[in-house]
Design an enzyme around this catalytic site. Sequence first.
Site, PDB file in Angstrom:
ATOM      1  N   ILE A 110      15.139 -70.363  52.481  1.00 10.87           N
ATOM      2  CA  ILE A 110      15.042 -70.815  51.099  1.00 10.87           C
ATOM      3  C   ILE A 110      14.066 -69.935  50.324  1.00 10.87           C
ATOM      4  O   ILE A 110      12.959 -69.673  50.789  1.00 10.87           O
ATOM      5  CB  ILE A 110      14.553 -72.281  51.035  1.00 10.87           C
ATOM      6  CG1 ILE A 110      15.453 -73.186  51.877  1.00 10.87           C
ATOM      7  CG2 ILE A 110      14.501 -72.771  49.582  1.00 10.87           C
ATOM      8  CD1 ILE A 110      14.874 -74.579  52.099  1.00 10.87           C
ATOM      9  N   CYS A 111      14.485 -69.503  49.145  1.00  7.76           N
ATOM     10  CA  CYS A 111      13.596 -68.761  48.249  1.00  7.76           C
ATOM     11  C   CYS A 111      13.074 -69.726  47.189  1.00  7.76           C
ATOM     12  O   CYS A 111      13.779 -70.064  46.238  1.00  7.76           O
ATOM     13  CB  CYS A 111      14.349 -67.595  47.603  1.00  7.76           C
ATOM     14  SG  CYS A 111      13.328 -66.592  46.494  1.00  7.76           S
ATOM     15  N   LEU A 112      11.846 -70.196  47.369  1.00  4.47           N
ATOM     16  CA  LEU A 112      11.256 -71.187  46.465  1.00  4.47           C
ATOM     17  C   LEU A 112       9.749 -70.978  46.447  1.00  4.47           C
ATOM     18  O   LEU A 112       9.101 -70.972  47.498  1.00  4.47           O
ATOM     19  CB  LEU A 112      11.603 -72.603  46.942  1.00  4.47           C
ATOM     20  CG  LEU A 112      11.170 -73.765  46.048  1.00  4.47           C
ATOM     21  CD1 LEU A 112      11.833 -73.686  44.680  1.00  4.47           C
ATOM     22  CD2 LEU A 112      11.506 -75.097  46.716  1.00  4.47           C
TER      23      LEU A 112
END
Length: 217
Positions: A110-112
């Site tokens: 996840i890119c967060l």
Amino acid sequence: MIDFSRVQKELQECTRDTEASGIKVSPKSDNLARLIGTIPGPIGTPYEGGTFQIDISLPGMKNEDVGMVINLCGVIGGFLFADGYPFEPPKMQFATKVWHPNISSQSGAICLDILKDQWSPALTLKTALLSVQALLSAPQPDDPQDAVVAQQYIRDYQTFIGTARYWTETFAKTSSLGVEEKVQKLVEMGFAEARVRSALEAVGGDENLALEKLCSV
């Protein structure tokens, strides 16, 4: 090291609020450092109706560090938590396959930002999962985790929607048997399986729309 008393408190709070939020967090085993989170797909998105599981690993001390603390402090309970959760962000990745620009379609990474440099000890597992759920509602293709999905989102949005719905239907519903039943039914009508799967994917798993698409070619 991990503040396990805080983790237990967070799990209790999540359990009390599950009916309202739909967010669940539970241990994978007796080890509270390995958890599984569950979020419902947001309404009005191609993920609606899906249930998504997220693997959670809480950062903590290595075994050799624990031994050092025991030697220094006598008992580990007297150690002041200086690293590990909640001072470091939880590591999260989707266990359920999902088609989204900011989530790897291969690994579930996840890119967060709050799972990286924007994390704060004031945040919780629940708030992190709510942020992941919000990410499903508001993709950020300009800062992608999966470049292929991001390009599709930018260049062919309708195909992206259809693919995301199909993946939700296939991987995030209680059972994927429904998809296979649709495939079998359409194949029995005389359509090639490859065409059937392609048509279902293009229309997000809607059997009637897939049949219209197959008949119009």
